[in-house]
Write an enzyme that holds these catalytic residues in place. Structure first.
Site, short mmCIF file in Angstrom:
data_model
loop_
_atom_site.label_atom_id
_atom_site.label_comp_id
_atom_site.label_asym_id
_atom_site.label_seq_id
_atom_site.Cartn_x
_atom_site.Cartn_y
_atom_site.Cartn_z
N SER A 186 0.80 -1.22 0.00
CA SER A 186 0.00 0.00 0.00
C SER A 186 0.83 1.28 0.00
CB SER A 186 -0.94 0.01 1.20
OG SER A 186 -0.20 0.04 2.39
N HIS A 214 -5.61 -4.59 -0.39
CA HIS A 214 -5.71 -3.58 -1.45
C HIS A 214 -5.93 -4.17 -2.83
CE1 HIS A 214 -4.54 -0.30 1.26
NE2 HIS A 214 -3.80 -1.22 1.83
N LYS A 245 -11.78 -1.27 2.94
CA LYS A 245 -11.36 -0.66 1.68
C LYS A 245 -12.44 -0.89 0.62
CE LYS A 245 -6.86 -1.37 3.65
NZ LYS A 245 -6.85 -0.16 4.48
C1 LIG Z 1 -2.02 -4.55 3.84
C2 LIG Z 1 -2.98 -4.24 4.92
N1 LIG Z 1 -3.39 -5.22 5.75
C3 LIG Z 1 -4.25 -4.98 6.74
C4 LIG Z 1 -4.77 -3.72 6.96
C5 LIG Z 1 -5.69 -3.51 8.14
O1 LIG Z 1 -6.99 -3.32 7.78
P1 LIG Z 1 -8.08 -2.67 8.74
O2 LIG Z 1 -8.18 -1.25 8.35
O3 LIG Z 1 -9.32 -3.44 8.48
O4 LIG Z 1 -7.61 -2.85 10.15
C6 LIG Z 1 -4.41 -2.69 6.10
C7 LIG Z 1 -4.98 -1.34 6.20
O5 LIG Z 1 -4.92 -0.61 7.10
C8 LIG Z 1 -3.48 -2.94 5.08
O6 LIG Z 1 -3.07 -1.95 4.29
#
Ligand SMILES: Cc1ncc(COP(=O)(O)O)c(C=O)c1O
Lengths: 402, 81
Positions: A186, A214, A245
């Site tokens: 990301s 993502h 997302k």
């Molecule tokens: C690669 C990745 N994994 C996990 C998460 C965690 O997701 P959440 O916002 O549902 O805690 C995110 C985003 O914050 C992320 O970019």
């Protein structure tokens, strides 16, 4: 008595230094009103949102909202309990069924956030004597999952098949191994060479977990993620994802075909020792996931917008983190902290919100302005954004030495 | 057979490029305190030591390795294992 906060003094001083220059705090934005997936009111001004990860624009989908409203009335505002006690409602089951259908897998577990899904899966799957082999640029939730568990942690160079292979070769052949990858990274918006990486992991007898936070919704024939597009679905043991997302609400999950998967509900602490998602949230998520199965038009629009933003920024002289458009994240490389913050603020004053990222969240000490696209961005919004990027870049002297 | 003195000398060489302030390096020099290394730099240094001696130094060992001397001990142990 020593003040426990003194360890934060350097960060406090750095922030004070930035704010003293008259720059507003990039980490304290308030959305006073949200008009649509792409427009909000910030400081009383209408602002185009270009940094929300709301890829498929599902936050205001009328069916999603209707499902949430109905569940809120019928099942109440919250569950007040853990998934394994009083916190599993009909809606949680329906949400897990939607995930099983979406991914074509036999098991699905819904967590309260994606962060907790990684925390739980990583810390529970690999125990004492096992090895976790993770990409150096892994998300904080993956690193934190490692530190919550008892496995030995080995890190390989970002997206390097050669480095992964070298590190796997050094491990005892009989030890349990979990290789952790992400479909899209990301920070830079680059994608993983999953075909190569997964093949190497399998050749060394490792199980494979891919975080598709993502990639869900617009990679692969069924929108399952980069692993589907790469054709390695049969070799991926666990897919972790988030509802925050593309799905457009909040929550996290893991799906798998492992025959013993269900036991995790009893041994995975970040699943067990926290309250389950509210009924309205799981109803929104289930409805959104089912709609994402047939979102071909939105997928096409999202890709079209992402490519146009990427090529448009290059044409205007910006340096981007990837040579071509690899995902719906377009990251602009910035020279230093001060220019990054000034440019970020100039964009906001011109009515465009993007994410600002700085080390240590970013790899290799880079400063970034990160944009993420939404299928609902209009062609006019994109033109406006590109125009304002050029104006802001000139205003802060980004092109001065070019 | 690699002995500790050789390991120590090579570790000093690997740290040198990551020591812009030219802090004097001794057995007791600490990575976080004296060298002001952030966690990313430390992890990259670990990777280069793993490659140097073809060993595995899991990241969960790091909290116990605060000084150059402690790292030299750990590497020596792993190399002679
Ligand atoms: C690669 C990745 N994994 C996990 C998460 C965690 O997701 P959440 O916002 O549902 O805690 C995110 C985003 O914050 C992320 O970019």
């Amino acid at each position: 008595m020593s003040d426990l906060f003194s360890k934060f003094d350097a960060l406090i001083a750095e922030r004070a230094g930035v704010l003293a220059k008259g720059i507003r705090d990039p980490f304290a934005i308030v959305m006073q009103e949200v008009k649509s997936p792409t427009v909000a009111i910030i400081d009383g001004k209408e602002t185009i949102l270009l940094g929300t990860y709301n890829y498929m624009g599902m936050t205001f989908d009328p069916d999603v909202i209707a499902a949430g409203e109905q569940a809120l009335r019928k099942f109440g505002a919250g569950t007040t309990g853990s998934r394994v006690l009083n916190g599993t409602y009909q809606g949680h089951k329906e949400c897990e069924d939607a995930l099983k259908d979406f991914y074509g897998m036999s098991h699905a577990m819904v967590f309260s956030t994606g962060y907790q899904a990684n925390l739980g899966m990583v810390s529970t799957l690999a125990g004492k004597g096992d090895f976790i082999i993770l990409d150096a640029d892994s998300h904080a939730s993956i690193y934190d999952g490692c530190y919550l568990g008892n496995a030995d942690i080995v890190r390989f160079k970002h997206n390097s098949a050669e480095d992964l292979e070298k590190r796997l070769r050094r491990l005892p052949p009989e030890a349990g191994k979990l290789v952790i990858l992400e479909g899209v990274y990301s920070m830079l918006g680059d994608i993983a060479p999953l075909q190569e990486l997964v093949a190497i992991a399998k050749a060394h007898g490792a199980m494979v977990l891919v975080d598709e936070a993502h990639g869900m919704g617009f990679f692969g024939e069924n929108g399952r993620g980069v692993y589907e597009a790469a054709g390695v679905a049969d070799d991926v043991d666990f897919v972790v994802g988030t509802f925050s997302k593309s799905v457009g609400t909040v929550g996290g999950f893991c799906v798998s075909n492992h025959p013993k998967f269900e036991i995790l509900r009893l041994v995975c602490r970040p699943y067990t020792f926290t309250a389950s998602l509210p009924p309205a949230v799981v109803a929104c998520a289930a409805t959104s996931i089912r709609k994402l199965m047939h979102a071909g038009d939105k997928r096409a629009r999202l890709w079209d917008m992402s490519r146009k933003l990427h090529s448009g920024l290059i044409a205007r002289g910006f340096r981007l983190a990837t040579d071509s458009c690899e995902s719906a994240i377009v990251s602009v490389l910035m020279p230093d902290q001060e220019t990054t913050v000034r440019m970020w603020q100039a964009m906001l004053e011109l009515g465009v919100y993007v994410n600002m990222s700085r080390p240590p969240a970013t790899p290799a000490g880079v400063f970034l302005l990160r944009c993420s696209l939404c299928a609902e961005h209009s062609a006019e919004q994109l033109d406006t954004v590109l125009e304002r990027f050029a104006m802001a870049g000139t205003a802060v002297g980004l092109f001065a030495d070019a | 057979m690699t002995d500790r003195a050789q390991v120590y000398a090579r570790i000093i060489e690997l740290i040198e490029p990551l020591n812009p302030k030219k802090v004097a390096l001794t057995e007791d020099t600490s990575f976080a305190g004296d060298l002001e290394m952030d966690s990313l730099t430390v992890m990259d240094l670990v990777a280069s030591m793993e490659d140097e001696w073809d060993i595995v130094m899991p990241l969960n060992m790091l909290p116990d390795l605060e000084t150059v001397g402690q790292v030299a001990d750990a590497v020596t142990r792993l190399v002679t294992k």
